[in-house]
Write a protein that holds these residues in place. Sequence first.
Motif, mmCIF file in Angstrom:
data_model
loop_
_atom_site.group_PDB
_atom_site.id
_atom_site.type_symbol
_atom_site.label_atom_id
_atom_site.label_comp_id
_atom_site.label_asym_id
_atom_site.label_seq_id
_atom_site.Cartn_x
_atom_site.Cartn_y
_atom_site.Cartn_z
ATOM 1 N N LYS A 112 12.477 3.669 -4.586
ATOM 2 C CA LYS A 112 11.681 3.247 -3.435
ATOM 3 C C LYS A 112 10.468 4.147 -3.211
ATOM 4 C CE LYS A 112 15.480 1.048 -0.914
ATOM 5 N NZ LYS A 112 16.272 1.025 0.340
ATOM 6 N N THR A 113 10.608 5.432 -3.529
ATOM 7 C CA THR A 113 9.508 6.367 -3.304
ATOM 8 C C THR A 113 8.286 5.986 -4.119
ATOM 9 O OG1 THR A 113 11.061 8.179 -2.858
ATOM 10 C CG2 THR A 113 8.797 8.778 -3.425
ATOM 11 N N THR A 114 8.512 5.668 -5.406
ATOM 12 C CA THR A 114 7.408 5.253 -6.272
ATOM 13 C C THR A 114 6.811 3.938 -5.789
ATOM 14 O OG1 THR A 114 8.513 6.314 -8.154
ATOM 15 C CG2 THR A 114 6.729 4.788 -8.655
ATOM 16 N N ALA A 115 7.668 3.028 -5.347
ATOM 17 C CA ALA A 115 7.196 1.742 -4.824
ATOM 18 C C ALA A 115 6.314 1.948 -3.603
ATOM 19 C CB ALA A 115 8.383 0.847 -4.482
ATOM 20 N N GLN A 116 6.728 2.845 -2.721
ATOM 21 C CA GLN A 116 5.966 3.103 -1.502
ATOM 22 C C GLN A 116 4.617 3.737 -1.803
ATOM 23 O OE1 GLN A 116 8.703 5.469 0.769
ATOM 24 N NE2 GLN A 116 9.957 3.707 1.391
ATOM 25 N N LEU A 117 4.585 4.647 -2.804
ATOM 26 C CA LEU A 117 3.317 5.268 -3.187
ATOM 27 C C LEU A 117 2.348 4.227 -3.719
ATOM 28 C CD1 LEU A 117 1.442 7.655 -3.803
ATOM 29 C CD2 LEU A 117 2.628 7.916 -6.006
ATOM 30 N N GLU A 118 2.828 3.386 -4.627
ATOM 31 C CA GLU A 118 1.946 2.360 -5.193
ATOM 32 C C GLU A 118 1.478 1.398 -4.111
ATOM 33 O OE1 GLU A 118 1.369 -0.583 -8.939
ATOM 34 O OE2 GLU A 118 2.281 1.373 -9.015
ATOM 35 N N ALA A 119 2.372 1.020 -3.202
ATOM 36 C CA ALA A 119 1.997 0.097 -2.128
ATOM 37 C C ALA A 119 0.939 0.721 -1.228
ATOM 38 C CB ALA A 119 3.225 -0.279 -1.314
ATOM 39 N N PHE A 120 1.104 1.993 -0.909
ATOM 40 C CA PHE A 120 0.141 2.694 -0.055
ATOM 41 C C PHE A 120 -1.249 2.691 -0.696
ATOM 42 C CE2 PHE A 120 -2.111 6.764 0.564
ATOM 43 C CZ PHE A 120 -2.415 6.662 1.912
ATOM 44 N N ILE A 135 0.940 -8.956 -1.333
ATOM 45 C CA ILE A 135 1.504 -10.088 -0.611
ATOM 46 C C ILE A 135 2.738 -9.663 0.167
ATOM 47 C CG2 ILE A 135 2.477 -12.412 -0.843
ATOM 48 C CD1 ILE A 135 -0.503 -12.143 -1.596
ATOM 49 N N TYR A 136 3.528 -8.806 -0.453
ATOM 50 C CA TYR A 136 4.783 -8.425 0.176
ATOM 51 C C TYR A 136 5.283 -7.122 -0.442
ATOM 52 C CZ TYR A 136 9.442 -9.044 2.239
ATOM 53 O OH TYR A 136 10.586 -8.884 2.956
ATOM 54 N N CYS A 137 5.926 -6.297 0.352
ATOM 55 C CA CYS A 137 6.516 -5.060 -0.145
ATOM 56 C C CYS A 137 7.818 -4.807 0.599
ATOM 57 C CB CYS A 137 5.556 -3.880 0.044
ATOM 58 S SG CYS A 137 6.203 -2.316 -0.593
ATOM 59 N N GLU A 138 8.899 -4.703 -0.148
ATOM 60 C CA GLU A 138 10.201 -4.467 0.468
ATOM 61 C C GLU A 138 11.098 -3.758 -0.535
ATOM 62 O OE1 GLU A 138 13.994 -7.221 1.424
ATOM 63 O OE2 GLU A 138 12.221 -7.713 2.624
ATOM 64 N N GLY A 139 11.683 -2.642 -0.108
ATOM 65 C CA GLY A 139 12.590 -1.905 -0.992
ATOM 66 C C GLY A 139 11.891 -1.479 -2.273
ATOM 67 N N ILE A 304 -5.635 -1.385 -11.628
ATOM 68 C CA ILE A 304 -4.271 -1.713 -11.222
ATOM 69 C C ILE A 304 -3.322 -0.574 -11.626
ATOM 70 C CG2 ILE A 304 -4.592 -4.209 -11.348
ATOM 71 C CD1 ILE A 304 -3.262 -4.172 -14.094
ATOM 72 N N ASP A 305 -2.116 -0.602 -11.103
ATOM 73 C CA ASP A 305 -1.021 0.327 -11.418
ATOM 74 C C ASP A 305 -1.307 1.752 -10.946
ATOM 75 O OD1 ASP A 305 0.633 -1.610 -12.634
ATOM 76 O OD2 ASP A 305 -0.590 -1.510 -14.424
ATOM 77 N N PHE A 306 -0.647 2.131 -9.860
ATOM 78 C CA PHE A 306 -0.988 3.386 -9.187
ATOM 79 C C PHE A 306 0.185 4.352 -9.035
ATOM 80 C CE2 PHE A 306 -3.508 -0.162 -7.426
ATOM 81 C CZ PHE A 306 -4.736 0.197 -7.956
ATOM 82 N N GLU A 307 1.217 4.211 -9.852
ATOM 83 C CA GLU A 307 2.389 5.070 -9.669
ATOM 84 C C GLU A 307 2.165 6.496 -10.162
ATOM 85 O OE1 GLU A 307 5.569 4.043 -12.887
ATOM 86 O OE2 GLU A 307 4.473 2.212 -12.397
ATOM 87 N N SER A 308 1.052 6.762 -10.854
ATOM 88 C CA SER A 308 0.762 8.117 -11.333
ATOM 89 C C SER A 308 -0.310 8.808 -10.490
ATOM 90 C CB SER A 308 0.305 8.062 -12.796
ATOM 91 O OG SER A 308 1.319 7.548 -13.617
ATOM 92 N N VAL A 309 -0.651 8.216 -9.356
ATOM 93 C CA VAL A 309 -1.685 8.774 -8.482
ATOM 94 C C VAL A 309 -1.263 10.149 -7.961
ATOM 95 C CG1 VAL A 309 -2.663 8.516 -6.168
ATOM 96 C CG2 VAL A 309 -2.748 6.617 -7.772
ATOM 97 N N ALA A 310 -2.242 11.072 -7.910
ATOM 98 C CA ALA A 310 -1.986 12.424 -7.413
ATOM 99 C C ALA A 310 -3.317 13.077 -7.074
ATOM 100 C CB ALA A 310 -1.243 13.252 -8.464
ATOM 101 N N MET A 311 -3.245 14.262 -6.478
ATOM 102 C CA MET A 311 -4.441 15.056 -6.227
ATOM 103 C C MET A 311 -4.639 15.998 -7.409
ATOM 104 S SD MET A 311 -6.022 14.569 -3.278
ATOM 105 C CE MET A 311 -6.723 16.175 -2.924
ATOM 106 N N ALA A 312 -5.829 15.979 -8.015
ATOM 107 C CA ALA A 312 -6.102 16.824 -9.175
ATOM 108 C C ALA A 312 -7.604 16.847 -9.427
ATOM 109 C CB ALA A 312 -5.361 16.304 -10.404
ATOM 110 N N PRO A 313 -8.083 17.741 -10.285
ATOM 111 C CA PRO A 313 -9.508 17.759 -10.631
ATOM 112 C C PRO A 313 -9.911 16.487 -11.367
ATOM 113 C CG PRO A 313 -8.458 19.839 -11.220
ATOM 114 C CD PRO A 313 -7.360 18.879 -10.880
ATOM 115 N N VAL A 314 -11.134 16.062 -11.173
ATOM 116 C CA VAL A 314 -11.628 14.864 -11.844
ATOM 117 C C VAL A 314 -11.567 15.031 -13.357
ATOM 118 C CG1 VAL A 314 -14.042 15.628 -11.848
ATOM 119 C CG2 VAL A 314 -13.512 13.185 -11.891
ATOM 120 N N GLU A 315 -11.670 16.274 -13.835
ATOM 121 C CA GLU A 315 -11.602 16.526 -15.278
ATOM 122 C C GLU A 315 -10.271 16.053 -15.868
ATOM 123 O OE1 GLU A 315 -14.634 19.561 -13.831
ATOM 124 O OE2 GLU A 315 -12.754 18.722 -13.081
#
Length: 403
Positions: A112-120, A135-139, A304-315
């Motif tokens: 669920k944590t990864t799902a919530q990050l991507e949804a956010f 359209i929808y996000c649950e669990g 698309i696909d954002f489950e690897s999103v994080a804060m880091a240098p643009v490099e």
Amino acid sequence: MNDKQSEHTEYSEQKSNKSLPRFIESVNTELSRLSCFVGKSLEIIKINSGFSQQVFKVSTVEVSVSGKDKDKDKHKRKEKDKCRENKQANCSTSPNTALEPEFYIAKRFSDKTTAQLEAFVQRFLADKALSPKIIYCEGQWLVSEFIDKPLLSQLTLSEEEKITIATSALAKFHRAFNIATDTRNITKLDLVSVLSELVSELKELEVGLAESDQQLISKAVSFAKALQHDVDLFSIQSKASKTKASKVKASKVETSNSMTDCTATNKSHRQLQHSANLVVVHGDLNYTNLLVSQTNKDIDACVIDFESVAMAPVEYDLGMLMAINNVPLSLTSLTVKNYLKSSLKLRKINLEEVTRYAFISSIINWLWFLGQAGDKFNNSCVENYKAMALKQKNYAKMVISAV
């Protein structure tokens, strides 16, 4: 982990009546319970494109209801009304008319944590018309609109043309976020921990690593530690600078000593310019993660696909872009130059760090692919994963010889 796949791997689809019937039936049952699909007949196609999560293309048609069946489906109608009120899906109001199919992308996450990050992240970008709408996000489920556009990997373009499109999309992605206000749910990337976790997973899977492999990993860890040190140092100095600036503004007093201190701090900032480029990174800008649209002579891409999103240098994001797409090192300068053309804030990017991050990224990708190849649940894709792992390992060797 990241959605890794080779540049030659394209979308393939398995229809529910021909492959994995029990699995598809189980997925159909799960999706039918989501309020956006209540009262609709679903046809599900599994998308096999190397995703670490399960992805499905879903087509829906309103189920025709009349007479006594209406009473039986009364509770479903209530769910549909709730869905409509929340604007979670484009629910039809006609109970007796067969409609044209509607299409969606449904993604089931491992947690669920990864799902919530991507949804956010996706919801945030969709509001800026930079990503498909949710359209929808649950669990563990995330349902998005289906956009019928080709992937960048599917277009017959030169490497230079693909880089131009990808870097433009990446710059738009980075610009969308205000670091001060839009990153509350996004954590800082810790590459040393990522490498350590991948190695531990391989040990659990009893995947052996040769001594030369260990040396490559050790080099990646060494680079990651050094780069992380620079980022942490900049963060500390930046925080101190902001605190000092606030105190000066509050007192409206600027002594000669404070001016001297500020000058020294600015000098340190210039020395660490490459570490100042902290952004919300996509973390896996594979050419298969870009939906492309073309109008006249202009080509635009939707990320698309954002489950690897994080804060880091643009490099780091540029290095991962190069590594996962096997971009030749000879095109590093072009990659950075094209990115800067689309960036409204950054004026300087450290080429050496892009190269080092490309090496670290290729090691991460290599280890991830090895883990997938060693996972007993991926038996049908073992050879593909092994080939992709070898490709990333060879890329890492090529990069390290140039560093």
